[in-house]
Scaffold this motif. Structure first.
Motif, PDB file in Angstrom:
ATOM      1  N   ARG A 187      35.339  51.678  69.366  1.00 11.80           N
ATOM      2  CA  ARG A 187      36.515  51.145  67.862  1.00 11.80           C
ATOM      3  C   ARG A 187      35.571  51.159  66.636  1.00 11.80           C
ATOM      4  N   THR A 188      35.380  51.287  65.872  1.00 11.81           N
ATOM      5  CA  THR A 188      34.729  50.756  64.479  1.00 11.81           C
ATOM      6  C   THR A 188      35.262  50.095  64.200  1.00 11.81           C
ATOM      7  N   ALA A 189      34.806  48.779  63.626  1.00 13.37           N
ATOM      8  CA  ALA A 189      35.355  47.449  63.282  1.00 13.37           C
ATOM      9  C   ALA A 189      35.641  48.141  61.385  1.00 13.37           C
ATOM     10  N   GLN A 190      37.470  48.399  60.792  1.00 14.67           N
ATOM     11  CA  GLN A 190      37.547  48.540  60.031  1.00 14.67           C
ATOM     12  C   GLN A 190      38.444  47.594  59.098  1.00 14.67           C
ATOM     13  N   PHE A 191      37.775  47.523  57.655  1.00 10.90           N
ATOM     14  CA  PHE A 191      38.256  46.613  56.682  1.00 10.90           C
ATOM     15  C   PHE A 191      39.948  46.833  56.053  1.00 10.90           C
ATOM     16  N   SER A 192      40.976  46.086  56.573  1.00  7.40           N
ATOM     17  CA  SER A 192      41.677  45.973  55.943  1.00  7.40           C
ATOM     18  C   SER A 192      41.820  45.112  54.540  1.00  7.40           C
ATOM     19  N   ILE A 193      42.960  44.796  53.922  1.00  9.05           N
ATOM     20  CA  ILE A 193      43.157  44.276  52.437  1.00  9.05           C
ATOM     21  C   ILE A 193      44.818  44.087  53.095  1.00  9.05           C
ATOM     22  N   ARG A 194      44.821  42.781  52.809  1.00  7.48           N
ATOM     23  CA  ARG A 194      45.954  42.122  52.926  1.00  7.48           C
ATOM     24  C   ARG A 194      46.742  42.131  51.331  1.00  7.48           C
ATOM     25  N   TYR A 195      47.775  42.454  50.784  1.00  8.15           N
ATOM     26  CA  TYR A 195      48.456  42.256  49.497  1.00  8.15           C
ATOM     27  C   TYR A 195      50.195  41.777  49.860  1.00  8.15           C
ATOM     28  N   ALA A 196      50.036  41.101  49.121  1.00  8.53           N
ATOM     29  CA  ALA A 196      51.816  40.542  49.353  1.00  8.53           C
ATOM     30  C   ALA A 196      52.755  41.288  49.033  1.00  8.53           C
ATOM     31  N   ALA A 197      53.944  42.007  49.130  1.00  7.48           N
ATOM     32  CA  ALA A 197      54.401  42.468  48.628  1.00  7.48           C
ATOM     33  C   ALA A 197      56.008  41.972  48.876  1.00  7.48           C
ATOM     34  N   LEU A 198      55.657  41.080  48.152  1.00 14.51           N
ATOM     35  CA  LEU A 198      56.592  39.740  47.844  1.00 14.51           C
ATOM     36  C   LEU A 198      56.363  38.911  46.971  1.00 14.51           C
ATOM     37  N   SER A 199      57.179  38.220  45.754  1.00 18.05           N
ATOM     38  CA  SER A 199      57.264  37.298  45.299  1.00 18.05           C
ATOM     39  C   SER A 199      59.040  36.466  45.133  1.00 18.05           C
ATOM     40  N   ALA A 200      58.183  35.105  44.408  1.00 18.23           N
ATOM     41  CA  ALA A 200      59.234  33.770  44.887  1.00 18.23           C
ATOM     42  C   ALA A 200      60.230  33.936  44.055  1.00 18.23           C
ATOM     43  N   GLU A 201      59.708  34.519  43.196  1.00 24.03           N
ATOM     44  CA  GLU A 201      60.559  34.917  42.206  1.00 24.03           C
ATOM     45  C   GLU A 201      60.443  36.564  41.314  1.00 24.03           C
ATOM     46  N   ASP A 202      60.820  37.125  40.211  1.00 21.66           N
ATOM     47  CA  ASP A 202      61.014  37.955  39.922  1.00 21.66           C
ATOM     48  C   ASP A 202      59.880  38.451  39.164  1.00 21.66           C
ATOM     49  N   PRO A 203      58.839  39.062  39.649  1.00 27.37           N
ATOM     50  CA  PRO A 203      57.674  38.948  39.088  1.00 27.37           C
ATOM     51  C   PRO A 203      57.060  40.003  37.832  1.00 27.37           C
ATOM     52  N   GLY A 204      59.027  40.784  36.884  1.00 26.87           N
ATOM     53  CA  GLY A 204      58.831  40.889  36.267  1.00 26.87           C
ATOM     54  C   GLY A 204      58.018  42.983  36.278  1.00 26.87           C
ATOM     55  N   THR A 205      56.950  42.834  36.594  1.00 26.45           N
ATOM     56  CA  THR A 205      56.532  43.860  37.405  1.00 26.45           C
ATOM     57  C   THR A 205      55.448  44.160  38.148  1.00 26.45           C
ATOM     58  N   TRP A 206      55.379  45.208  39.035  1.00 22.54           N
ATOM     59  CA  TRP A 206      55.027  44.901  40.415  1.00 22.54           C
ATOM     60  C   TRP A 206      53.153  45.803  39.632  1.00 22.54           C
ATOM     61  N   ARG A 207      52.910  46.348  38.917  1.00 23.22           N
ATOM     62  CA  ARG A 207      51.805  46.891  38.224  1.00 23.22           C
ATOM     63  C   ARG A 207      50.574  46.259  39.346  1.00 23.22           C
ATOM     64  N   PRO A 208      50.723  44.721  39.048  1.00 26.35           N
ATOM     65  CA  PRO A 208      49.175  43.889  39.491  1.00 26.35           C
ATOM     66  C   PRO A 208      49.068  45.235  41.759  1.00 26.35           C
ATOM     67  N   LEU A 209      50.197  44.531  41.756  1.00 28.85           N
ATOM     68  CA  LEU A 209      50.174  45.439  43.331  1.00 28.85           C
ATOM     69  C   LEU A 209      49.964  46.944  42.808  1.00 28.85           C
ATOM     70  N   LEU A 210      50.214  47.500  42.657  1.00 22.86           N
ATOM     71  CA  LEU A 210      49.688  49.195  41.813  1.00 22.86           C
ATOM     72  C   LEU A 210      48.065  49.153  41.838  1.00 22.86           C
ATOM     73  N   ASN A 211      47.839  48.278  40.902  1.00 23.67           N
ATOM     74  CA  ASN A 211      46.334  48.691  40.662  1.00 23.67           C
ATOM     75  C   ASN A 211      45.408  47.954  41.807  1.00 23.67           C
ATOM     76  N   ARG A 212      45.652  46.971  42.297  1.00 23.81           N
ATOM     77  CA  ARG A 212      45.644  46.529  42.947  1.00 23.81           C
ATOM     78  C   ARG A 212      45.338  47.491  44.344  1.00 23.81           C
ATOM     79  N   VAL A 213      45.809  48.514  44.907  1.00 21.09           N
ATOM     80  CA  VAL A 213      45.777  49.433  45.570  1.00 21.09           C
ATOM     81  C   VAL A 213      44.498  50.489  45.165  1.00 21.09           C
ATOM     82  N   VAL A 214      45.150  51.335  44.246  1.00 22.15           N
ATOM     83  CA  VAL A 214      44.434  52.256  44.179  1.00 22.15           C
ATOM     84  C   VAL A 214      42.358  51.311  43.533  1.00 22.15           C
ATOM     85  N   ALA A 215      42.270  50.232  43.279  1.00 20.68           N
ATOM     86  CA  ALA A 215      40.967  48.991  43.418  1.00 20.68           C
ATOM     87  C   ALA A 215      41.103  49.385  45.013  1.00 20.68           C
ATOM     88  N   ALA A 216      41.620  49.546  45.598  1.00 23.89           N
ATOM     89  CA  ALA A 216      40.773  49.083  47.065  1.00 23.89           C
ATOM     90  C   ALA A 216      40.234  50.584  47.992  1.00 23.89           C
TER      91      ALA A 216
END
Length: 336
Positions: free
Chosen positions: A6-35
């Motif tokens: 198996r070739t080692a794969q690069f995975s990036i962990r992103y938190a799909a949670l927030s201690a409080e209402d973040p107002g928007t989840w756009r940063p998560l969406l952008n970071r996935v597209v960037a990855a």
């Protein structure tokens, strides 16, 4: 015939949670597209709770499925995105990168509905889904779903039995104390042969190892091995021996492992120093290398940040499809 390496794969962990209402989840969406643009292999969404009770200290109790010394990252009013819905949304924004979660409390879902949802996501994403599953630690969550917390291991096994039967069989029949059905059809089937790959989370205990040997495409360590590299490297041979004793070739299984950040003088992860720890994980057999990095919120800035990490990762690990040249033979022999 030599087993494929198996070739080692690069995975990036992103938190799909927030201690409080973040107002928007756009940063998560952008970071996935960037990855995706940067060439990362997989996005791992961390965090899964359908609902919360108020006994947050139970997370620190390993005897019920928590982690010794662990601290839940939110209070009971934390915001947690539902993983299947989130991965479906993100898959529609991308075309290549794989998705998984850590971990889905699969037993909280009705098995036929989970089987259908996962198969649908797998088909629409072009086979880019892995499911990470575990039993969880929160009694109140099972109670709110009308389920017996004490039977959560069996409930998870039951869920996986039904899912894999429906994914693999044209006309499925199933009989257990929990459920019986005859000649049931579920379509579309997942794109991936054998159904959606299931990654089983757990320590090296009898229940988790039986589940891994029976259902698993890969192992997500829990407990000390999930946080400490030395503990993980020490635990992998014990996992392999346990799985082999159950009649499964452990070298068929992927292994997830976190690569901890090494901070530089500026307090940010140092690329070279962090990836210096990569060869030891690869040598130990870790196939899914998971990093958690402070990726900028913008798509372009996130891509620019991640590209050097991906390039250096490829340099260290190689990216060919080499077959086993004999280096696994001593490890296999050690399993007797």
């Amino acid at each position: 015939m030599a087993a494929p390496r198996r070739t080692a794969q690069f995975s990036i962990r992103y938190a799909a949670l927030s201690a409080e209402d973040p107002g928007t989840w756009r940063p998560l969406l952008n970071r996935v597209v960037a990855a995706e643009r940067a060439g990362v292999d997989r996005v791992v969404l961390s965090g899964e709770h359908v609902v919360f009770g108020e006994h947050m200290d139970d997370y620190a109790r390993p005897e019920i499925g928590g982690r010794a010394g662990g601290v839940q990252p939110t209070g009971p009013d934390g915001h947690f995105l539902e993983p299947m819905t989130t991965m479906s949304f993100l898959a529609g924004m991308t075309s290549r990168i794989r998705f998984t979660n850590s971990i889905l409390l699969a037993a909280l879902r009705r098995p036929i509905v989970l089987a259908k949802a996962a198969a649908t996501l797998d088909v629409l994403s072009g086979g880019r889904l892995d499911l990470g599953v575990g039993i969880g630690w929160q009694r109140e969550e099972y109670a709110a779903a009308g389920l017996d917390f004490a039977r959560r291991g069996r409930l998870l096994d039951h869920t996986l039995e039904v899912c894999q039967s429906l994914w693999r069989e044209r006309r499925a029949s199933y009989h257990s104390p929990e459920l019986s059905f005859e000649n049931i059809h579920l379509n579309p089937k997942p794109v991936q042969p054998g159904g959606v790959p299931v990654w089983v989370s757990g320590t090296v205990n009898p229940g988790a190892m039986r589940r891994l040997a029976r259902f698993g495409a890969g192992w997500i360590p829990w407990g000390p091995a999930s946080e400490d590299v030395a503990a993980l490297i020490e635990t992998i041979p014990r996992m392999r021996a346990a799985v082999a004793a159950l009649g499964r070739d452990p070298f068929e299984l992927g292994i997830a492992g976190k690569l901890p950040n090494v901070l530089g003088r500026d307090g940010q992860p140092d690329l070279d120093a962090t990836l210096d720890g990569l060869p030891a994980l690869v040598a130990a057999g870790v196939t899914d290398i998971r990093l958690q990095l402070p990726v900028p919120e913008g798509i372009t800035s996130g891509e620019d940040y991640l590209m050097p990490w991906v390039e250096r990762f490829r340099q260290v690990t190689g990216n060919d499809e080499a077959t086993d040249d004999g280096t696994l033979a001593p490890l296999r022999a050690g399993l007797g």
